[in-house]
Each structure stands twice: as C-alpha cells, then as structure tokens.
Write an enzyme that holds these catalytic residues in place. Structure first.
Site, PDB file in Angstrom:
ATOM      1  N   CYS A  90       0.859  -1.182   0.000  1.00  0.00           N
ATOM      2  CA  CYS A  90       0.000   0.000   0.000  1.00  0.00           C
ATOM      3  C   CYS A  90       0.892   1.228   0.000  1.00  0.00           C
ATOM      4  O   CYS A  90       1.740   1.383   0.892  1.00  0.00           O
ATOM      5  CB  CYS A  90      -0.896  -0.012   1.240  1.00  0.00           C
ATOM      6  SG  CYS A  90      -1.925   1.465   1.452  1.00  0.00           S
ATOM      7  N   CYS A 197      -0.317   3.711  -7.228  1.00  0.00           N
ATOM      8  CA  CYS A 197      -1.233   3.142  -6.236  1.00  0.00           C
ATOM      9  C   CYS A 197      -1.369   1.667  -6.568  1.00  0.00           C
ATOM     10  O   CYS A 197      -1.567   1.306  -7.743  1.00  0.00           O
ATOM     11  CB  CYS A 197      -2.594   3.838  -6.284  1.00  0.00           C
ATOM     12  SG  CYS A 197      -3.874   3.068  -5.238  1.00  0.00           S
TER      13      CYS A 197
END
Length: 278
Positions: A90, A197
């Site tokens: 993440c 991302c």
C-alpha cells in the site's frame, strides 16, 4: 532450513519454517492482490497471508496518525499467523506507517514497503507520467521521489480521483470514467506510466486501452515480491508443491475468502484457484 528471529509478540524461541515459505501482505483493501499474485508467480509454493482493513477503507483521506494506527493493527493481525516477512502493499501505508511498522516488527520479521517505480520508468530519459491518488499527487513525498529518481526524464503528475475506490469495489463504469479522465490528462508523448497506487495494477489492461497507443506501465508488485523473497533467502530455486489458497484476515477477523468484489480480478483467481491436495 529457514529460521526467523524470535517474534516480539510471541515466543522467545525462533520459529522453524523448515523448507516452507510464508509471506504476509497488508493493505487497506484489495490493492495487495497484485503483489500477492506476484509472490505466487515467483514462488508457487509460498504460503500467503492477506491482511486488509475493509472496516476502514479507504485510508487515503485519513490523517497520517489514523493511517499509522490502522496500518499497525493490520500488520499485527498478519503477524499473528507467523509469516517470515511482511509486504506493506500500500503506497499510503508505506508513506505514513512504514517506520512505525518496522520499529515494531523488525528485525524479527523483515518489512518491505511499496515505492512507486519512478526510477525504472525514467531510466530511458523520456517522458513519464505518474498516475496517483489526488492526495499523493503533488505531495512532498512524491516530489521527493521525482527529484531523487527521475533524472533527466520529463515527468507529469496525473491525479486519478476515484480510481482506487472504483477498483476497490470492482465498479466497472466508475473505473472506466476515472481511467478515461486520467488518460485525458496524460501528455501524448508519454512513453512510460508509473502506477503510483497498488490498486491501479489490477486494471492495467484498461489503462493501456484508454491510452490507446503503446506505453510501458510500471507497477511495484513484481519488484516488491522479489525483494521479500530475497530478504528471507527464498531465491535459491528450490520450489516445493504448490501452496493452497491464502489465509485471509479482514480487519483482524479470520475469513474464508476475500470480499466478493476482490474475486472479480484475475489476480484473485490465480490465488484462490484449486490446487492438488498435498
């Protein structure tokens, strides 16, 4: 025979893994699928633990302190299953919580963070676009990475509002709109796109289609998986029988499988495909 150092939260005795490979991955949501699938491709025998936080997703709009708190809780839930290493799959958690997670888990359990692949994308010195969440786009963190790793490449930062959320919930029409909007902001001479991302890697084919011309996409999943395997000495080429489906932990709770929307992606199909009984 592989051993870990003692887990700080468990027994003082080293954990004996024998010839097994066991890696945990954590994320706010399903962005961890790309790195988990990469680990499975590189080591089909790797046992996986997938720890996410559906109760708190998304983490992006939260304060750094709240992100760190939730990320630590998600990491601890993964650690309870005795992995040899933890991948923080993440970008948001890597920015705001990686030091805290490492302070608690290392050196017993190596922690591998996720950094946008700006350096390899810029290696050719051409025109590069970085697709990232609005909070990351233009942030000191991302500007620092560009300064340190972009070299002579021309870099355009492209905000992608709504794309991570759309991917999280497998909302096809919303994914299409968000990808089209980002593609419209991407200069026509861009040859390389950094996927800033982890969720974006799950829709790489849709991003290529929206760009409409040959372009190289640079995610972090393969490099992060390789680094995790290196850190635990699992790159010797000795591979055992294929592992079964991952262990799933959702906001600290054991689950039989991932949420339904996650199962819409090819990466989840790879991870949860039936394997021969060992």
């Amino acid at each position: 025979m592989r051993r870990s150092l003692p887990h700080r939260t468990g027994s003082a005795r080293p954990v004996d893994y024998g010839d097994r490979v066991k890696i945990a991955l954590m994320d706010s949501g399903i962005g961890l699928l790309a790195a988990a699938a990469a680990v499975r491709r590189q080591r089909p025998d790797a046992e996986l633990v997938l720890s996410s936080d559906p109760d708190g997703v998304p983490w992006g709009p939260r304060t750094p302190e709240d992100v760190a708190r939730r990320a630590l809780a998600t990491a601890r839930a993964a650690l309870a299953h005795g992995p040899q290493a933890l991948i923080v799959a993440c970008n948001t958690a890597s920015v705001h919580a990686l030091p805290a997670i490492r302070a608690e888990l290392e050196p017993a359990v190596p922690v591998i963070g996720t950094v946008p692949a700006i350096k390899p994308a810029a290696a050719g010195g051409g025109s590069v676009a970085i697709w990232a969440t609005p909070a990351t786009t233009g942030s000191p963190y991302q500007r620092g990475l560009i300064r340190d790793f972009a070299g002579t490449a021309a870099v355009t930062e492209v905000p992608c509002p709504g794309l991570a959320d759309a991917v999280q919930w497998a909302d096809g029409p919303a994914i299409g709109r968000a990808v089209a909007a980002a593609a419209a902001l991407t200069p026509g001479d861009v040859t390389d796109i950094v996927l800033g991302c982890t969720h974006y890697e799950l829709v790489a084919d849709r991003i290529r289609a929206a760009i409409g011309r040959p372009v190289a996409l640079h995610g972090s999943a393969e490099a992060v998986a390789a680094q995790a395997l290196r850190r635990i000495g699992a790159t010797d080429g000795t591979v055992g029988a294929p592992a079964g489906p991952p262990t799933v932990v959702l906001s600290g709770r054991a689950a039989d499988t991932l949420p339904p929307e996650a199962l819409e992606y090819a990466e989840a199909t790879l991870l949860f495909a039936a394997v021969p009984t060992r």
